[in-house]
Design a protein around this motif. Structure first.
Motif, PDB file in Angstrom:
ATOM      1  N   PRO A 173       0.825  -1.215   0.000  1.00  0.00           N
ATOM      2  CA  PRO A 173       0.000   0.000   0.000  1.00  0.00           C
ATOM      3  C   PRO A 173       0.857   1.263   0.000  1.00  0.00           C
ATOM      4  CG  PRO A 173       0.122  -0.925   2.204  1.00  0.00           C
ATOM      5  CD  PRO A 173       0.840  -1.885   1.299  1.00  0.00           C
ATOM      6  N   THR A 174       0.262   2.346  -0.410  1.00  0.00           N
ATOM      7  CA  THR A 174       0.878   3.658  -0.356  1.00  0.00           C
ATOM      8  C   THR A 174      -0.182   4.624   0.156  1.00  0.00           C
ATOM      9  OG1 THR A 174       2.188   5.272  -1.609  1.00  0.00           O
ATOM     10  CG2 THR A 174       0.289   4.303  -2.742  1.00  0.00           C
ATOM     11  N   ASN A 175       0.141   5.890   0.247  1.00  0.00           N
ATOM     12  CA  ASN A 175      -0.832   6.864   0.747  1.00  0.00           C
ATOM     13  C   ASN A 175      -1.856   7.181  -0.346  1.00  0.00           C
ATOM     14  OD1 ASN A 175      -2.243   8.944   1.921  1.00  0.00           O
ATOM     15  ND2 ASN A 175      -0.520  10.353   2.051  1.00  0.00           N
ATOM     16  N   PRO A 176      -3.126   6.813  -0.157  1.00  0.00           N
ATOM     17  CA  PRO A 176      -4.135   7.056  -1.191  1.00  0.00           C
ATOM     18  C   PRO A 176      -4.719   8.473  -1.167  1.00  0.00           C
ATOM     19  CG  PRO A 176      -5.156   5.918   0.632  1.00  0.00           C
ATOM     20  CD  PRO A 176      -3.702   6.069   0.994  1.00  0.00           C
ATOM     21  N   ALA A 177      -4.408   9.245  -0.136  1.00  0.00           N
ATOM     22  CA  ALA A 177      -5.043  10.561   0.012  1.00  0.00           C
ATOM     23  C   ALA A 177      -4.744  11.511  -1.148  1.00  0.00           C
ATOM     24  CB  ALA A 177      -4.662  11.189   1.350  1.00  0.00           C
ATOM     25  N   PRO A 178      -3.478  11.690  -1.571  1.00  0.00           N
ATOM     26  CA  PRO A 178      -3.221  12.658  -2.647  1.00  0.00           C
ATOM     27  C   PRO A 178      -3.978  12.353  -3.942  1.00  0.00           C
ATOM     28  CG  PRO A 178      -1.178  12.105  -1.529  1.00  0.00           C
ATOM     29  CD  PRO A 178      -2.218  11.142  -1.024  1.00  0.00           C
ATOM     30  N   SER A 179      -4.026  11.084  -4.338  1.00  0.00           N
ATOM     31  CA  SER A 179      -4.759  10.726  -5.558  1.00  0.00           C
ATOM     32  C   SER A 179      -6.253  10.934  -5.370  1.00  0.00           C
ATOM     33  CB  SER A 179      -4.465   9.280  -5.955  1.00  0.00           C
ATOM     34  OG  SER A 179      -4.773   8.373  -4.906  1.00  0.00           O
ATOM     35  N   SER A 180      -6.746  10.673  -4.171  1.00  0.00           N
ATOM     36  CA  SER A 180      -8.168  10.881  -3.877  1.00  0.00           C
ATOM     37  C   SER A 180      -8.513  12.369  -3.919  1.00  0.00           C
ATOM     38  CB  SER A 180      -8.517  10.293  -2.510  1.00  0.00           C
ATOM     39  OG  SER A 180      -8.282   8.902  -2.486  1.00  0.00           O
ATOM     40  N   TYR A 181      -7.631  13.203  -3.360  1.00  0.00           N
ATOM     41  CA  TYR A 181      -7.849  14.653  -3.415  1.00  0.00           C
ATOM     42  C   TYR A 181      -7.899  15.124  -4.869  1.00  0.00           C
ATOM     43  CZ  TYR A 181      -6.310  14.707   1.532  1.00  0.00           C
ATOM     44  OH  TYR A 181      -6.166  14.480   2.868  1.00  0.00           O
ATOM     45  N   ALA A 182      -7.044  14.539  -5.711  1.00  0.00           N
ATOM     46  CA  ALA A 182      -7.021  14.928  -7.122  1.00  0.00           C
ATOM     47  C   ALA A 182      -8.332  14.575  -7.811  1.00  0.00           C
ATOM     48  CB  ALA A 182      -5.846  14.249  -7.827  1.00  0.00           C
ATOM     49  N   ILE A 183      -8.888  13.418  -7.480  1.00  0.00           N
ATOM     50  CA  ILE A 183     -10.183  13.031  -8.064  1.00  0.00           C
ATOM     51  C   ILE A 183     -11.273  13.979  -7.607  1.00  0.00           C
ATOM     52  CG2 ILE A 183     -11.978  11.245  -8.030  1.00  0.00           C
ATOM     53  CD1 ILE A 183      -9.665   9.182  -7.981  1.00  0.00           C
ATOM     54  N   ILE A 184     -11.260  14.331  -6.339  1.00  0.00           N
ATOM     55  CA  ILE A 184     -12.257  15.261  -5.798  1.00  0.00           C
ATOM     56  C   ILE A 184     -12.128  16.623  -6.481  1.00  0.00           C
ATOM     57  CG2 ILE A 184     -12.927  16.538  -3.724  1.00  0.00           C
ATOM     58  CD1 ILE A 184     -12.029  13.905  -2.176  1.00  0.00           C
ATOM     59  N   ALA A 185     -10.896  17.113  -6.647  1.00  0.00           N
ATOM     60  CA  ALA A 185     -10.676  18.386  -7.322  1.00  0.00           C
ATOM     61  C   ALA A 185     -11.127  18.320  -8.773  1.00  0.00           C
ATOM     62  CB  ALA A 185      -9.197  18.767  -7.246  1.00  0.00           C
ATOM     63  N   ALA A 186     -10.857  17.199  -9.434  1.00  0.00           N
ATOM     64  CA  ALA A 186     -11.257  17.035 -10.832  1.00  0.00           C
ATOM     65  C   ALA A 186     -12.776  16.994 -10.970  1.00  0.00           C
ATOM     66  CB  ALA A 186     -10.640  15.761 -11.401  1.00  0.00           C
ATOM     67  N   GLN A 187     -13.437  16.326 -10.032  1.00  0.00           N
ATOM     68  CA  GLN A 187     -14.902  16.272 -10.077  1.00  0.00           C
ATOM     69  C   GLN A 187     -15.486  17.671  -9.904  1.00  0.00           C
ATOM     70  OE1 GLN A 187     -18.176  13.125  -8.724  1.00  0.00           O
ATOM     71  NE2 GLN A 187     -16.938  13.795  -7.012  1.00  0.00           N
TER      72      GLN A 187
END
Length: 200
Positions: free
Chosen positions: A86-100
């Motif tokens: 595993p790695t930190n999923p938060a940054p990629s999740s924030y990017a999806i939220i920003a993109a949405q």
């Protein structure tokens, strides 16, 4: 319009195996998708689940068998031991939220780009360059990787709360606006059939 709340983790191999099929189903039925990335490890702790590394060896073994079987069935490349999981999923999740929030690209391609990066490309989705490349490949401004971090963090936390309150316990998980629930990439056909059924 009917909506699908799509709960997922950018670390989830089963979300990777779902690819962009929910987007195809939604387009076919004229349904909107609300993308809700969440912290799946925290969700396990809140809903009685166990992280993969803490499961009984027989469960760990069967999980890998099933991943390999489903990947072969779907024709998707899969590394059962990815370099950055595993790695930190938060940054990629924030990017999806920003993109949405920003719009202008393809969110289906974006979430799949992140999961594919983990499970097929041995990339670390916590790294800025990987996040920017995924955003760009899905038609979004790569600068979204640096914007809306506070909103992203707040939404990410709220997505977990929403998931727990709605009975979500795994990923991917789909809930339609009429309350129907579907867990797993292998339940997408059932979701399709539900959306096709005439309203009672």
């Amino acid at each position: 319009m009917t909506r699908i709340s799509f709960y997922f983790s950018t670390l989830s191999p089963f979300t990777y195996l779902a690819a962009t099929r929910v987007e195809e189903i939604a387009a076919r039925h004229g349904v909107e998708i609300i993308y809700k990335p969440l912290d799946i490890m925290a969700m396990f702790g809140r809903t009685g689940g166990t992280p993969p590394k803490d499961r009984h060896p027989s469960r760990q073994e069967y999980r890998l068998i099933e991943l390999e079987r489903q990947a072969k069935k779907l024709g998707l490349p899969l590394n059962l031991k990815p370099a950055f999981w595993p790695t930190n999923p938060a940054p990629s999740s924030y990017a999806i939220i920003a993109a949405q929030n920003a719009g202008g690209g393809d969110l289906g391609k974006l979430h799949h780009a992140f999961t594919r990066a983990v499970w097929a490309e041995d990339k670390n989705i916590a790294e800025d360059d990987v996040i920017r490349d995924c955003l760009k490949s899905a038609g979004f401004d790569p600068a979204l990787a640096d914007s809306g971090l506070l909103t992203g963090a707040e939404t990410y936390v709220q997505n977990l709360e929403d998931a727990v309150s709605e009975g979500v316990f795994g990923a991917p998980f789909y809930i339609t606006s009429d309350g129907a629930k579907f867990w797993g990439q292998d339940r997408l056909e059932d979701l399709d059939l539900h959306l096709a059924a005439p309203a009672e």
